[in-house]
Design an enzyme around this catalytic site. Structure first.
Site, PDB file in Angstrom:
ATOM      1  N   GLU A 110     -16.267   6.408   4.170  1.00  0.00           N
ATOM      2  CA  GLU A 110     -15.617   5.806   5.335  1.00  0.00           C
ATOM      3  C   GLU A 110     -15.543   6.801   6.478  1.00  0.00           C
ATOM      4  OE1 GLU A 110     -11.364   5.069   5.373  1.00  0.00           O
ATOM      5  OE2 GLU A 110     -11.082   6.233   3.541  1.00  0.00           O
ATOM      6  N   ARG A 112       0.836  -1.200   0.000  1.00  0.00           N
ATOM      7  CA  ARG A 112       0.000   0.000   0.000  1.00  0.00           C
ATOM      8  C   ARG A 112       0.876   1.257   0.000  1.00  0.00           C
ATOM      9  NH1 ARG A 112      -4.437   0.214   4.568  1.00  0.00           N
ATOM     10  NH2 ARG A 112      -2.662   0.806   5.857  1.00  0.00           N
ATOM     11  N   LYS A 135      -2.521   6.819   1.533  1.00  0.00           N
ATOM     12  CA  LYS A 135      -2.444   7.153   2.955  1.00  0.00           C
ATOM     13  C   LYS A 135      -1.495   8.335   3.061  1.00  0.00           C
ATOM     14  CE  LYS A 135      -2.537   4.507   7.265  1.00  0.00           C
ATOM     15  NZ  LYS A 135      -3.976   4.470   7.560  1.00  0.00           N
TER      16      LYS A 135
HETATM   17  C1  PLP Z   1      -5.111   3.680   7.716  1.00  0.00           C
HETATM   18  C2  PLP Z   1      -6.502   4.000   7.334  1.00  0.00           C
HETATM   19  C3  PLP Z   1      -7.534   3.053   7.443  1.00  0.00           C
HETATM   20  C4  PLP Z   1      -7.336   1.706   8.087  1.00  0.00           C
HETATM   21  O1  PLP Z   1      -6.479   0.871   7.385  1.00  0.00           O
HETATM   22  P1  PLP Z   1      -5.823  -0.393   8.083  1.00  0.00           P
HETATM   23  O2  PLP Z   1      -4.906  -0.935   7.064  1.00  0.00           O
HETATM   24  O3  PLP Z   1      -6.901  -1.340   8.417  1.00  0.00           O
HETATM   25  O4  PLP Z   1      -5.135   0.120   9.297  1.00  0.00           O
HETATM   26  C5  PLP Z   1      -8.786   3.407   6.972  1.00  0.00           C
HETATM   27  N1  PLP Z   1      -9.043   4.626   6.462  1.00  0.00           N
HETATM   28  C6  PLP Z   1      -8.076   5.562   6.369  1.00  0.00           C
HETATM   29  C7  PLP Z   1      -8.423   6.883   5.800  1.00  0.00           C
HETATM   30  C8  PLP Z   1      -6.783   5.286   6.803  1.00  0.00           C
HETATM   31  O5  PLP Z   1      -5.841   6.224   6.703  1.00  0.00           O
END
Ligand code: PLP
Length: 341
Positions: A221, A84, A185
């Site tokens: 989300e 990722r 991210k």
């Molecule tokens: C990090 C993150 C998540 C959760 O991802 P995981 O891999 O399960 O920790 C969900 N939404 C956003 C916006 C994030 O930055």
């Protein structure tokens, strides 16, 4: 000041930065990654013209090291974070960091700070924060040509203690644009979510729930976690959207839900449909699952399952994933990697 181990109360760590003995650092220069190594200094020195300070080239990851009952240490699907990170780098026009090296560096940081991996029965973990920033000077808007990659570690408590349902509010703001950086991210997504989350907290909500930025009709989300719901028919559903971050917890729960016969599917979920879910939760590494007790929209509160108790399906999914992460139960092939010297 360096964190002293004797000052830590494993049961009350919270989720706060602490300066541990070692972190990993690698620099990108002249078109390639230099050899990385463990360093002690928690500070970064940047020029005032550094790209990150003006145009925001930053990406990060978050994963945990878990102390098992037998004292060994587990990582949970770190290669997923490495991958990722590559996708985030590509979206932000940054040089990808080699994925194998990413995982090896995570392990190095865990081992170097291993006395800070909390004991099994504390429910706490060692949180790893890999990140990368553009460091070279820019004035015109452009990508940097020098970068710093780092991984630091911090012992953290259970993010939200236990499975306590939380109250969420549907935000009037968008987190990310439709074809924007929602799948990366990156700091910018969080910068734009700060005001919405401050306002949500002031009104007494745990966090915001964002809608899709194009029609404001479907669930996207939460600020830092993906959404799932259990339909009245008992199906596990989670949004499909180009503006959400693909959670590794979500990916993992999709697989576990399949095994539990919940017939999981990723598809668009309207807000109206979400109000009628039997159970719902927020999925992410920090909390694993945080149950949704209620969703408030335009002044009206919609209770999901219960504001006090967690539903049986959510509880079972949570317990199964946590047991795999701590090595109490065997998960699918390759999910757990032991960290050893
Ligand atoms: C990090 C993150 C998540 C959760 O991802 P995981 O891999 O399960 O920790 C969900 N939404 C956003 C916006 C994030 O930055």
């Amino acid at each position: 000041m360096k964190q002293r181990i004797e000052d830590l109360d494993w049961k009350n760590l919270g989720f706060v930065y602490r300066d541990l003995p070692y972190r990993y650092e690698a620099k990108y220069k002249d078109g390639q990654w230099q050899e990385g190594k463990l360093v002690e200094a928690s500070t970064l020195t940047l020029s005032e013209g550094a790209e990150i300070l003006h145009y925001g080239q930053e990406i990060f990851e978050g994963l945990k090291a878990y102390r098992r009952k037998d004292g060994k240490i587990n990582l949970f699907r770190p290669e997923q974070n490495a991958h990722r990170f590559t996708l985030s780098a590509e979206r932000l026009a940054m040089p990808p960091f080699p994925e194998e090296q990413f995982v090896a560096a995570v392990k190095q940081v865990v081992l170097a700070n291993q006395e800070f991996v909390p004991p099994y029965d504390s429910g706490a973990t060692l949180y790893l924060r890999p990140f990368m920033v553009g460091t070279s000077n820019v004035l015109g808007v452009q990508a940097a040509n020098e970068y710093t990659f780092r991984i630091f570690a911090v012992p953290v408590g259970a993010y939200i203690k236990g499975l306590n349902p939380a109250a969420y509010i549907v935000s009037d703001y968008d987190r990310a644009a439709y074809a924007g950086t929602g799948q990366a991210k990156t700091a910018g997504n969080y910068a734009s979510s700060l005001l919405p989350s401050v306002e949500a907290h002031q009104k007494g909500y745990a966090d915001c729930l964002y809608l899709d930025p194009r029609e404001h009709k479907y669930i996207d989300e939460f600020g830092g976690a993906n959404f799932f719901g259990i339909t009245p028919e008992g199906q596990f559903v989670t949004p499909k959207s180009p503006s959400i971050l693909i959670s590794i917890t979500k990916k993992s729960l999709l697989e576990l839900a399949k095994k539990q016969g919940l017939n999981p599917v990723e598809r668009q979920i309207t807000l109206a449909e979400a109000f009628g879910m039997k159970e719902a939760g927020a999925m992410g590494t920090a909390a694993v699952i945080s149950p949704v007790g209620s969703i408030t929209y335009q002044g009206q509160k919609h209770v999901i399952y219960s504001e006090k108790e967690t539903g049986p399906i959510t509880t079972k999914l949570y317990q199964e994933l946590v047991d795999i992460q701590y090595g109490n139960e065997e998960g699918p092939e390759g999910w757990v990697q032991e960290v050893s010297e």
